[in-house]
Design a protein around this motif. Sequence first.
Motif, mmCIF file in Angstrom:
data_model
loop_
_atom_site.group_PDB
_atom_site.id
_atom_site.type_symbol
_atom_site.label_atom_id
_atom_site.label_comp_id
_atom_site.label_asym_id
_atom_site.label_seq_id
_atom_site.Cartn_x
_atom_site.Cartn_y
_atom_site.Cartn_z
ATOM 1 N N PRO A 315 1.004 -1.129 -0.029
ATOM 2 C CA PRO A 315 0.004 0.015 -0.159
ATOM 3 C C PRO A 315 0.768 1.298 -0.067
ATOM 4 O O PRO A 315 1.826 1.447 0.730
ATOM 5 C CB PRO A 315 -0.682 -0.162 1.400
ATOM 6 N N ASP A 316 0.250 2.270 -0.724
ATOM 7 C CA ASP A 316 1.129 3.663 -0.886
ATOM 8 C C ASP A 316 1.460 4.228 0.783
ATOM 9 O O ASP A 316 2.603 4.542 0.546
ATOM 10 C CB ASP A 316 0.442 4.590 -1.618
ATOM 11 N N ASP A 317 0.685 3.966 1.465
ATOM 12 C CA ASP A 317 1.034 4.785 2.788
ATOM 13 C C ASP A 317 1.832 3.979 3.764
ATOM 14 O O ASP A 317 2.539 4.361 4.575
ATOM 15 C CB ASP A 317 -0.489 4.946 3.614
ATOM 16 N N ASN A 318 2.088 2.490 3.188
ATOM 17 C CA ASN A 318 3.147 1.846 3.994
ATOM 18 C C ASN A 318 4.462 1.677 3.364
ATOM 19 O O ASN A 318 5.361 1.117 3.828
ATOM 20 C CB ASN A 318 2.584 0.404 3.985
ATOM 21 N N CYS A 319 4.556 2.394 2.152
ATOM 22 C CA CYS A 319 5.749 2.233 1.282
ATOM 23 C C CYS A 319 7.303 2.944 1.906
ATOM 24 O O CYS A 319 8.205 2.195 2.009
ATOM 25 C CB CYS A 319 5.705 2.987 -0.037
ATOM 26 N N ALA A 320 6.992 4.029 2.614
ATOM 27 C CA ALA A 320 8.305 4.444 3.410
ATOM 28 C C ALA A 320 8.570 3.474 4.414
ATOM 29 O O ALA A 320 9.893 3.212 4.597
ATOM 30 C CB ALA A 320 7.962 5.838 3.902
ATOM 31 N N ALA A 321 7.979 2.788 5.178
ATOM 32 C CA ALA A 321 8.292 2.039 6.265
ATOM 33 C C ALA A 321 8.686 0.835 5.688
ATOM 34 O O ALA A 321 9.927 0.095 6.132
ATOM 35 C CB ALA A 321 7.067 1.825 7.215
ATOM 36 N N ALA A 322 8.040 0.326 4.726
ATOM 37 C CA ALA A 322 8.362 -1.027 3.912
ATOM 38 C C ALA A 322 9.892 -0.773 3.338
ATOM 39 O O ALA A 322 10.882 -1.804 3.525
ATOM 40 C CB ALA A 322 7.595 -1.467 2.882
ATOM 41 N N ALA A 323 10.031 0.314 2.581
ATOM 42 C CA ALA A 323 11.519 0.598 2.044
ATOM 43 C C ALA A 323 12.616 0.855 2.932
ATOM 44 O O ALA A 323 13.831 0.711 2.631
ATOM 45 C CB ALA A 323 11.205 1.821 1.128
ATOM 46 N N SER A 324 12.344 1.080 4.255
ATOM 47 C CA SER A 324 13.229 1.502 5.197
ATOM 48 C C SER A 324 14.156 0.125 5.618
ATOM 49 O O SER A 324 15.227 0.079 6.027
ATOM 50 C CB SER A 324 12.686 2.192 6.348
ATOM 51 N N ASP A 325 13.399 -0.971 5.412
ATOM 52 C CA ASP A 325 13.995 -2.118 5.956
ATOM 53 C C ASP A 325 13.460 -3.726 4.913
ATOM 54 O O ASP A 325 12.690 -4.086 5.358
ATOM 55 C CB ASP A 325 13.427 -2.332 7.356
ATOM 56 N N THR A 326 13.814 -3.311 3.865
ATOM 57 C CA THR A 326 13.182 -4.505 2.778
ATOM 58 C C THR A 326 14.414 -5.686 2.835
ATOM 59 O O THR A 326 15.410 -5.572 2.732
ATOM 60 C CB THR A 326 13.260 -3.896 1.190
ATOM 61 N N PRO A 327 13.411 -6.859 3.114
ATOM 62 C CA PRO A 327 14.523 -7.971 2.984
ATOM 63 C C PRO A 327 14.953 -8.286 1.646
ATOM 64 O O PRO A 327 14.625 -8.125 0.766
ATOM 65 C CB PRO A 327 13.263 -9.156 3.416
#
Length: 362
Positions: A315-327
């Motif tokens: 989801p667009d609104d979760n992108c920043a958090a996801a991109a900060s620690d992507t496996p």
Amino acid sequence: MPRRTATMLASTLILIALLCAGVLIDVPYSEMSPGPTVNTLGKVGGEPVLQISGHPTYKTSGNLNMTTVRVTGADYKMNLVEAVYGWLAHDSVIVPHNTLYPDGKTEEQSTQENAEEFSQSQESAKVAALTELGIPVTSRVVVSTVIKGSPAQGKLHAGDLIKAVDGTAVKQPEDVAKLVTKHKPGQDVTFTVIPARTAAAAEKAGKEPTGAEKITITTKKATGENRAIVGIQAGTDHTFPFDIDIKLADVGGPSAGLMFSLGIIDKLTPGQLTGGKFVAGTGTIDDRGKVGPIGGINMKLVGARDAGARYFLTPDDNCAAAASDTPSGLTLVKVKTIDDAKKSLEKIRTGDTAALPSCSAS
């Protein structure tokens, strides 16, 4: 006893004492960790997750996995040692207990709430999928809940179809509150409704519900606010042109909506959305196909990667958090709507992955 030996023995005893103390000290925290992932195109317990009857279906391939987060229960008392271990571990997150269970919510209450959200997400997933495919879905505004002790109790009932308020037709659940709050507390409001039993009988017979009744209710003042209420929660009831059942137990919350929608679309259309690729994802979905944010995104990423996913619909609104620690090995794909997700799946299927909308940590 040599001094060095005595020192080591004393240190060991102190460490043991600290560990024992840590085990006995409860801390107000809970743990989140990666939960299981489920392929919406596959089977669980020998049964297809998505079961469709009354409409042609097509062969699918690959994976469209929904993802989950495992959390400690509301009644579980975490000790200091567990909390420290969780803080040091990469595949779990320690959060304040009231983040997961606010206002002293019990495990039973949380489970019930999650079950209701999961049920609603399934309905919205069906509506969004069929709407995306241009298949008509009948939607009606209904009484979802009647508050105990409210003016509406005994006059309106869960499942009643709301046709109008004060003679004005209602098309969305929010229309009901807008029309009621035009009144001052203590004034009467008139609902035009078709009783739930009448509506259910008509639906069973395949007929349009008829037999509307007018019910007058005296409003009261909302607690702490100077506005009129009758004490109901309006919602939406959908009638589908064929049967779509989602067979999945022991899962709660609304975050599987997007992946259910995509799985339904894949089964109802020729060809394969993924082209055999392993795609996972998450996100709420509303009736119009808009994708919303969810909690525990980083734990879901780990669970997806460990299950074998190569792409993750985010989801667009979760992108920043996801991109900060992507496996490592997992490509994030930003989505705002179900249409975005379909277009991205086409790029994945055809190998045009350089054109995928990506997530940024900023």
